[in-house]
Write a protein that holds these residues in place. Structure first.
Motif, PDB file in Angstrom:
ATOM      1  N   PHE A 134      -2.706  -3.972  -6.488  1.00 55.20           N
ATOM      2  CA  PHE A 134      -2.323  -2.657  -5.973  1.00 55.20           C
ATOM      3  C   PHE A 134      -3.092  -1.557  -6.707  1.00 55.20           C
ATOM      4  O   PHE A 134      -3.656  -0.648  -6.083  1.00 55.20           O
ATOM      5  CB  PHE A 134      -0.813  -2.477  -6.132  1.00 55.20           C
ATOM      6  CG  PHE A 134      -0.302  -1.120  -5.754  1.00 55.20           C
ATOM      7  CD1 PHE A 134      -0.528  -0.594  -4.491  1.00 55.20           C
ATOM      8  CD2 PHE A 134       0.420  -0.357  -6.673  1.00 55.20           C
ATOM      9  CE1 PHE A 134      -0.042   0.670  -4.146  1.00 55.20           C
ATOM     10  CE2 PHE A 134       0.906   0.895  -6.335  1.00 55.20           C
ATOM     11  CZ  PHE A 134       0.670   1.408  -5.067  1.00 55.20           C
ATOM     12  N   PHE A 135      -3.128  -1.648  -8.016  1.00 60.47           N
ATOM     13  CA  PHE A 135      -3.855  -0.646  -8.797  1.00 60.47           C
ATOM     14  C   PHE A 135      -5.341  -0.653  -8.439  1.00 60.47           C
ATOM     15  O   PHE A 135      -5.973   0.397  -8.323  1.00 60.47           O
ATOM     16  CB  PHE A 135      -3.690  -0.917 -10.299  1.00 60.47           C
ATOM     17  CG  PHE A 135      -2.268  -0.811 -10.791  1.00 60.47           C
ATOM     18  CD1 PHE A 135      -1.354   0.039 -10.174  1.00 60.47           C
ATOM     19  CD2 PHE A 135      -1.846  -1.551 -11.880  1.00 60.47           C
ATOM     20  CE1 PHE A 135      -0.044   0.148 -10.629  1.00 60.47           C
ATOM     21  CE2 PHE A 135      -0.546  -1.445 -12.353  1.00 60.47           C
ATOM     22  CZ  PHE A 135       0.360  -0.608 -11.726  1.00 60.47           C
ATOM     23  N   GLN A 136      -5.891  -1.837  -8.265  1.00 62.25           N
ATOM     24  CA  GLN A 136      -7.312  -1.937  -7.939  1.00 62.25           C
ATOM     25  C   GLN A 136      -7.612  -1.396  -6.545  1.00 62.25           C
ATOM     26  O   GLN A 136      -8.684  -0.817  -6.314  1.00 62.25           O
ATOM     27  CB  GLN A 136      -7.766  -3.384  -8.079  1.00 62.25           C
ATOM     28  CG  GLN A 136      -7.818  -3.857  -9.531  1.00 62.25           C
ATOM     29  CD  GLN A 136      -7.956  -5.358  -9.678  1.00 62.25           C
ATOM     30  OE1 GLN A 136      -8.427  -6.032  -8.759  1.00 62.25           O
ATOM     31  NE2 GLN A 136      -7.563  -5.892 -10.826  1.00 62.25           N
TER      32      GLN A 136
ATOM     33  N   ALA B   7      -9.972   3.078  -3.418  1.00 59.42           N
ATOM     34  CA  ALA B   7      -9.840   4.265  -2.575  1.00 59.42           C
ATOM     35  C   ALA B   7     -10.541   5.462  -3.211  1.00 59.42           C
ATOM     36  O   ALA B   7     -11.223   6.239  -2.530  1.00 59.42           O
ATOM     37  CB  ALA B   7      -8.365   4.569  -2.335  1.00 59.42           C
ATOM     38  N   VAL B   8     -10.390   5.627  -4.528  1.00 56.40           N
ATOM     39  CA  VAL B   8     -11.074   6.716  -5.227  1.00 56.40           C
ATOM     40  C   VAL B   8     -12.583   6.521  -5.154  1.00 56.40           C
ATOM     41  O   VAL B   8     -13.335   7.466  -4.858  1.00 56.40           O
ATOM     42  CB  VAL B   8     -10.611   6.794  -6.693  1.00 56.40           C
ATOM     43  CG1 VAL B   8     -11.430   7.838  -7.457  1.00 56.40           C
ATOM     44  CG2 VAL B   8      -9.125   7.120  -6.778  1.00 56.40           C
TER      45      VAL B   8
ATOM     46  N   VAL C 290     -10.256   1.327   2.734  1.00 52.17           N
ATOM     47  CA  VAL C 290      -9.277   0.546   1.973  1.00 52.17           C
ATOM     48  C   VAL C 290      -7.978   0.333   2.751  1.00 52.17           C
ATOM     49  O   VAL C 290      -7.418  -0.758   2.758  1.00 52.17           O
ATOM     50  CB  VAL C 290      -8.975   1.227   0.620  1.00 52.17           C
ATOM     51  CG1 VAL C 290      -8.032   0.357  -0.220  1.00 52.17           C
ATOM     52  CG2 VAL C 290     -10.260   1.492  -0.152  1.00 52.17           C
ATOM     53  N   GLY C 291      -7.474   1.370   3.417  1.00 48.08           N
ATOM     54  CA  GLY C 291      -6.215   1.266   4.160  1.00 48.08           C
ATOM     55  C   GLY C 291      -5.298   2.423   3.822  1.00 48.08           C
ATOM     56  O   GLY C 291      -5.484   3.111   2.803  1.00 48.08           O
TER      57      GLY C 291
ATOM     58  N   ILE D 207      -1.627  -0.646   2.131  1.00 45.15           N
ATOM     59  CA  ILE D 207      -1.983  -1.171   0.808  1.00 45.15           C
ATOM     60  C   ILE D 207      -0.757  -1.761   0.117  1.00 45.15           C
ATOM     61  O   ILE D 207      -0.816  -2.860  -0.458  1.00 45.15           O
ATOM     62  CB  ILE D 207      -2.592  -0.049  -0.062  1.00 45.15           C
ATOM     63  CG1 ILE D 207      -3.943   0.389   0.495  1.00 45.15           C
ATOM     64  CG2 ILE D 207      -2.744  -0.502  -1.507  1.00 45.15           C
ATOM     65  CD1 ILE D 207      -4.528   1.597  -0.196  1.00 45.15           C
ATOM     66  N   LEU D 208       0.364  -1.052   0.188  1.00 44.83           N
ATOM     67  CA  LEU D 208       1.565  -1.505  -0.499  1.00 44.83           C
ATOM     68  C   LEU D 208       2.057  -2.837   0.070  1.00 44.83           C
ATOM     69  O   LEU D 208       2.410  -3.759  -0.680  1.00 44.83           O
ATOM     70  CB  LEU D 208       2.662  -0.438  -0.371  1.00 44.83           C
ATOM     71  CG  LEU D 208       3.761  -0.449  -1.429  1.00 44.83           C
ATOM     72  CD1 LEU D 208       3.178  -0.167  -2.818  1.00 44.83           C
ATOM     73  CD2 LEU D 208       4.819   0.597  -1.100  1.00 44.83           C
TER      74      LEU D 208
END
Length: 628
Positions: free
Chosen positions: A139-141, A146-147, A371-372, A377-378
């Protein structure tokens, strides 16, 4: 004797038997004057001169010796004094850098160009993350990706994920941002515990909280803080990595009732081997402990209440607040994508793009297309149970949320004030210059008065309770921003958050103190204090005064109980009573709100999210232009 030898020598040479007849006594003037012999007269003069000259020579030597000794001693003392002064000055110079100071120094030397420029020239972004291989790490990745997609393009090679790197790595600029489950607290904005430095934080990407998980009986013991009878064998495992968790448990229980686990794996093993019978964990952390392993715990009971607020946010360095603002708008993009039903679409993902002028021109839609959206993503990384109500899209319920303050009441230093140059300047002039944006209309006039009271609250906080130490200027938003940037104003109240204003004009918008109630999110107005980006500490101080009105309500502190507000030293010793003075003037948020909007029952989005029961996600105006 010497005199006898001299007399005998003279007697022989002159041919006389006795010197007595030739040398009358000096004290016999009659005898001396009666003699007419020139020899005798010459001898008369010579003898006393020889004898007296010899005596004077000895005296002069003594005097010269004494004078010489004195001069030598004086020179030695002077040299010693000069040497002591020199060494003392040198020691002061050498030790001046040893005590902890937050004043700017020449070392270490960092590249102070905008982080975006550095990252784009490097061609990659370094993202600090949590342990590798767990669902929360994925999740963090995804958030890191996204950034990277927004600032560099959708090419996966643009991202370098650095695992288990936290605040020290961020402070040393070994990483560009930290997405690892770090909780945003006011304390960490100024003085994070492991580094002693402050950091900037984005809007939260996940709202979590510390709960007890474990064997049913012992979970009840932990929640009731009972340590006797059946609870005498209570043992709580808490992670050393997450200082907010450790601080909470160590404040509630003696050391013999909790164990510190160095890592997620250690926490799991300690629970399984019986070292502890309760875990103090956040929901994302729990997934890393059990959901990512083959271990199945069938009788794992969850506590009924959250012990803490844990707004998890992207951490960056404070020297570049524009970089932190980019993080905000990446998160708003992900939320906007979910609201609009936009999903990952690699055909619309820009793999690369030319750098354009203005941060607001970055391709923020890439966050979604490459990314979504947020929900996508979650659900990709967790099961549905992970998403509690507070992490849903807001549809009109109370949104005012106070981040945890942390330890803000320790001894303040002059260094804290030194960094807050705007605050020092305001105190020197004995007056706050507050620009009030004043639109037309009855509702807007109430909103203007509301903002005006916040200006007075700010003055009360700065000037020891003197709420009228403020000069008010009524301006349009354009006039107010121009005057603020020209330093003709210290702060502006009533500014509406907008992407271009936030990213391109050099302005910082505080936590909103008023949110309009339109159901369509693109029409929602977020009204804030506005400050210049060049003074992070003053912007933080202004934000803290807004948050203090939320904090007072959350903790049941009314106007007449303002003295119950915490002391705050992170802005220097002069500001120790700032929160007490602010609330003693304004009261808590609900008291202040009802003075100007008595018709709002309930207050809609302006309600306090005290128990973290309401959805908190809503994008800010301006992001929709990137998806058209």
């Amino acid at each position: 004797s010497t005199a006898g030898v001299l007399r005998r020598a003279l007697s022989t040479e002159l041919g006389v038997g006795s010197l007595g007849s030739l040398f009358p006594r000096r004290n016999n003037p009659l005898t001396a004057s009666a003699s007419s012999s020139p020899v005798i007269n010459a001898t008369l003069v010579e003898e006393p001169e020889v004898v007296v000259a010899e005596r004077m020579l000895l005296s002069e030597k003594k005097k010269m010796m004494i004078i010489g000794v004195v001069i030598f001693v004086v020179v030695i003392v002077a040299v010693v004094i000069i040497l002591v002064l020199f060494l003392d000055t040198k020691r002061d110079d050498e030790t001046a850098v040893v005590p902890e100071t937050r004043r700017p120094t020449m070392a270490p030397t960092f590249d102070n160009r905008p982080t975006l420029q550095i990252v784009q020239e490097r061609g990659s972004i370094r993202c600090g993350s949590a342990e590798n291989g767990t669902t929360r790490a994925l999740f963090f990745q995804d958030l890191c990706r996204a950034v990277a997609a927004v600032v560099l393009g959708g090419d996966e090679s643009n991202l370098e994920v650095v695992n288990d790197k936290w605040f020290p790595a961020l402070e040393n600029r070994d990483i560009d941002l930290l997405i690892a489950g770090a909780t945003h607290t006011l304390e960490r904005n100024v003085r994070e515990q492991s580094t002693g430095s402050g950091f900037a934080f984005s809007t939260p990407y996940f709202y979590d909280g510390l709960r007890y998980q474990g064997m049913d009986t012992y979970v009840v013991c932990a929640e009731e803080m009972k340590r006797y009878d059946e609870c005498s064998t209570l043992s709580i495992c808490v992670s050393a990595v997450y200082s907010t968790s450790y601080n909470t448990i160590s404040a509630l229980f003696p050391p013999e009732f909790y164990k510190v686990a160095p890592s997620v794996d250690d926490m799991r093993n300690m629970f399984l081997n019986g070292t502890c019978n309760v875990l103090a964990v956040e929901s994302l952390q729990l997934t890393a402990i059990f959901h990512d392993s083959d271990t199945v715990i069938e009788e794992l009971t969850s506590g009924n209440r959250s012990l803490t607020k844990e707004p998890l946010a992207i951490a960056t360095c404070t020297h570049d607040t524009e970089w932190s603002d980019i993080m905000n708008w990446v998160i708003y993009s992900l939320i906007y994508g979910e609201i609009q039903g936009l999903q990952q679409d690699l055909t619309r993902c820009q793999q690369s793009f030319s750098t354009r002028e203005g941060y607001s021109t970055l391709p923020f839609a890439n966050a979604v297309y490459c990314v979504g959206n947020y929900g996508e993503i979650l659900s990709r990384d967790f099961d549905d149970a992970i998403r509690s109500e507070i992490n849903e899209i807001n549809k009109g319920t109370g949104m005012h949320y106070c981040i945890p303050f942390g330890e803000i009441g320790g001894p303040g230093t002059e260094d804290d004030m030194f960094l807050n140059t705007t605050l020092v300047s305001i105190q020197a002039t004995s007056e706050l210059r507050c620009g009030v944006i004043a639109p037309d209309g009855v509702f807007e006039r109430n909103l203007t008065k509301f903002g005006l009271d916040y200006c007075r609250t700010m003055a009360a906080a700065i000037f020891y309770g003197k709420s009228d130490a403020v000069e008010i200027f009524f301006e349009s938003d354009e006039q107010a921003y121009t005057a603020l940037l020209a330093r003709d104003l210290d702060v502006v109240v009533g500014g509406k958050i907008d992407m271009v204003n936030d990213l391109d004009l050099g302005l910082t918008f505080s936590t909103p103190y008023f949110i309009s109630d339109q159901l369509e999110f693109q029409d929602v107005g977020f009204y804030s204090f506005v400050t210049r980006k060049d003074d992070f500490m003053f912007s933080l101080f202004v934000d803290t005064i807004v948050l203090s009105t939320f904090y007072a309500y959350d903790n049941g502190i009314a106007k007449e109980e303002g003295f119950e507000m915490p002391l705050i030293s992170i802005f220097g010793p002069d500001m120790l009573w700032a929160l007490r003075d602010a609330i003693s003037f304004s009261g808590n948020y609900v008291e202040l709100f009802r003075q100007h909007f008595p018709q709002y029952h309930p207050p809609g989005r302006n309600g306090l999210n005290k128990d973290s029961a309401n959805p908190q996600f809503l994008p800010r105006p301006g992001i929709s232009s990137h998806f058209n």
